[in-house]
Design a protein around this motif. Structure first.
Motif, PDB file in Angstrom:
ATOM      1  N   GLU A  38       0.976  -1.178   0.107  1.00 31.52           N
ATOM      2  CA  GLU A  38      -0.052   0.037   0.008  1.00 31.52           C
ATOM      3  C   GLU A  38       0.933   1.375  -0.114  1.00 31.52           C
ATOM      4  N   LEU A  39       0.517   2.255  -0.762  1.00 30.49           N
ATOM      5  CA  LEU A  39       1.275   3.434  -0.882  1.00 30.49           C
ATOM      6  C   LEU A  39       0.416   4.540  -0.354  1.00 30.49           C
ATOM      7  N   GLY A  40       0.884   5.226   0.569  1.00 29.77           N
ATOM      8  CA  GLY A  40       0.120   6.213   1.145  1.00 29.77           C
ATOM      9  C   GLY A  40       0.701   7.405   1.355  1.00 29.77           C
ATOM     10  N   ALA A  41      -0.041   8.407   1.137  1.00 29.42           N
ATOM     11  CA  ALA A  41       0.408   9.792   1.535  1.00 29.42           C
ATOM     12  C   ALA A  41      -0.346  11.019   2.496  1.00 29.42           C
ATOM     13  N   THR A  42      -0.047  11.634   3.124  1.00 24.36           N
ATOM     14  CA  THR A  42      -0.770  12.812   3.848  1.00 24.36           C
ATOM     15  C   THR A  42      -0.108  13.847   3.270  1.00 24.36           C
ATOM     16  N   LEU A  43      -0.858  14.937   2.905  1.00 16.62           N
ATOM     17  CA  LEU A  43      -0.355  16.326   2.296  1.00 16.62           C
ATOM     18  C   LEU A  43      -0.927  17.223   3.673  1.00 16.62           C
ATOM     19  N   GLY A  44      -0.160  18.479   3.703  1.00 13.78           N
ATOM     20  CA  GLY A  44      -0.619  19.306   4.575  1.00 13.78           C
ATOM     21  C   GLY A  44      -1.257  20.306   3.803  1.00 13.78           C
ATOM     22  N   LEU A  45      -1.303  21.764   4.130  1.00 16.06           N
ATOM     23  CA  LEU A  45      -1.978  22.673   3.431  1.00 16.06           C
ATOM     24  C   LEU A  45      -1.550  22.642   1.715  1.00 16.06           C
ATOM     25  N   TRP A  46      -2.583  22.636   0.756  1.00 17.29           N
ATOM     26  CA  TRP A  46      -2.318  22.319  -0.439  1.00 17.29           C
ATOM     27  C   TRP A  46      -2.876  23.218  -1.600  1.00 17.29           C
ATOM     28  N   HIS A  47      -2.349  23.525  -2.699  1.00 17.83           N
ATOM     29  CA  HIS A  47      -3.083  24.459  -3.685  1.00 17.83           C
ATOM     30  C   HIS A  47      -3.051  23.627  -4.936  1.00 17.83           C
ATOM     31  N   ILE A  48      -4.175  23.857  -5.855  1.00 18.12           N
ATOM     32  CA  ILE A  48      -4.059  23.530  -7.140  1.00 18.12           C
ATOM     33  C   ILE A  48      -4.804  24.573  -8.047  1.00 18.12           C
TER      34      ILE A  48
END
Length: 300
Positions: free
Chosen positions: A109-119
């Motif tokens: 399992e590949l997982g990630a947690t992002l902080g504040l982000w913009h798109i």
């Protein structure tokens, strides 16, 4: 004026007040329904945006299925308009890992947690969009089946003893225990261990037809040159669940060595380099953490 006339006047005044109460009740109902519809619309927008981001990440060559994506921010409409979100949690399961060819394949399992982000355009998220985040924490989770295939010990189990001095800990009230040292691996090894090197006759309790022994050993986890290193330190004798086994003295070191290895390079989301490793309950995780970063979604 007669008594009946006065009673009639009172009745007329009461009738005048009833419509006013009805208008207030109707107004309250309208406000509640409008608020409910606004919440439902916001939830629908959140689901739509999470789905778009999931499909964009699924365009990555190594992602086999749409990952789970949970975005943070309420009201969601405001965040979508601004293209700015409080955070994101991503989990892509059943990702093919290298180094297990001919052993049934390894997956993680590949997982990630992002902080504040913009798109740039949160209304229409696509695979080639770039997410600009203030921080990213990533992991790759290896379960016991995958670890068994890497080690060549097909009945391997992984367990994390409770912290020292807390026998019996690690229950629901404590959360899943995690350790970098003192992780317990249990599995069956051929005697002598070299007898199980033949892939057609592995050291498995179910298929190996020669002498064998099932043991529990304590291992330390680390990262060396970006690769997961597992080093067996000793046989484990408790207090957590384990297997007590008599290993011939001449073979003790060789049996212990079967639980020591360095894995191939294991991918993490967005090509991050693992910085440390730790167990989590019955799994082993590689971790990485970074500060501000620009992350293209189909490069997950």
């Amino acid at each position: 004026m007669s008594e009946p006339d006065r009673r009639g006047d009172h009745g007329t005044g009461s009738d005048r007040r009833v419509p006013g109460r009805r208008y207030v009740a109707i107004a309250l109902i309208v406000i509640v329904v409008t608020g409910l519809l606004a919440v439902l619309a916001d939830v629908g927008l959140a689901i739509r945006t999470e789905y778009q981001m999931s499909r964009a990440i699924a365009a990555s060559p190594r992602v086999s299925f749409d990952p789970e994506v949970t975005l943070s921010g309420f009201p969601f409409l405001t965040h979508v308009r601004a293209g700015r979100f409080d955070g994101a949690v991503i989990a892509a399961r059943d990702v093919t890992l290298p180094g297990c060819e001919g052993r049934g394949g390894c997956r993680g399992e590949l997982g990630a947690t992002l902080g504040l982000w913009h798109i740039d355009d949160a209304w229409d998220i696509t695979a080639d969009d770039v997410v600009r985040t203030e921080s990213v924490s990533a992991h790759t989770k290896l379960d016991a089946v995958t670890m068994a295939r890497y080690l060549g010990i097909v009945d391997l189990t992984v367990s994390t003893p409770a912290p020292d001095g807390k026998v019996g800990g690690g229950g629901p009230q404590d959360g899943a225990p995690s350790r970098q040292s003192g992780v317990v691996l249990t599995g069956t090894v051929a005697l002598p261990p070299s007898a199980g090197d033949d892939p057609d006759n592995p050291p498995s309790a179910s298929t190996f037809d020669g002498p064998k022994v099932r043991v529990s050993v304590s291992v330390d986890l680390s990262v060396q040159d970006g690769r997961l290193a597992i080093r067996a330190t000793d046989y484990y004798t408790g207090p957590e669940r384990h297997v007590d086994a008599d290993v011939p003295e001449a073979m003790r070191a060789a049996v212990l060595d079967r639980f020591t290895t360095i894995l191939p390079l294991i991918p993490l989301p967005w090509g991050l380099t693992p910085q440390w490793a730790a167990s989590l309950g019955g799994d082993i995780l590689l971790h990485a953490q970074a500060g501000p970063a620009d992350l293209r979604l189909d490069a997950f």
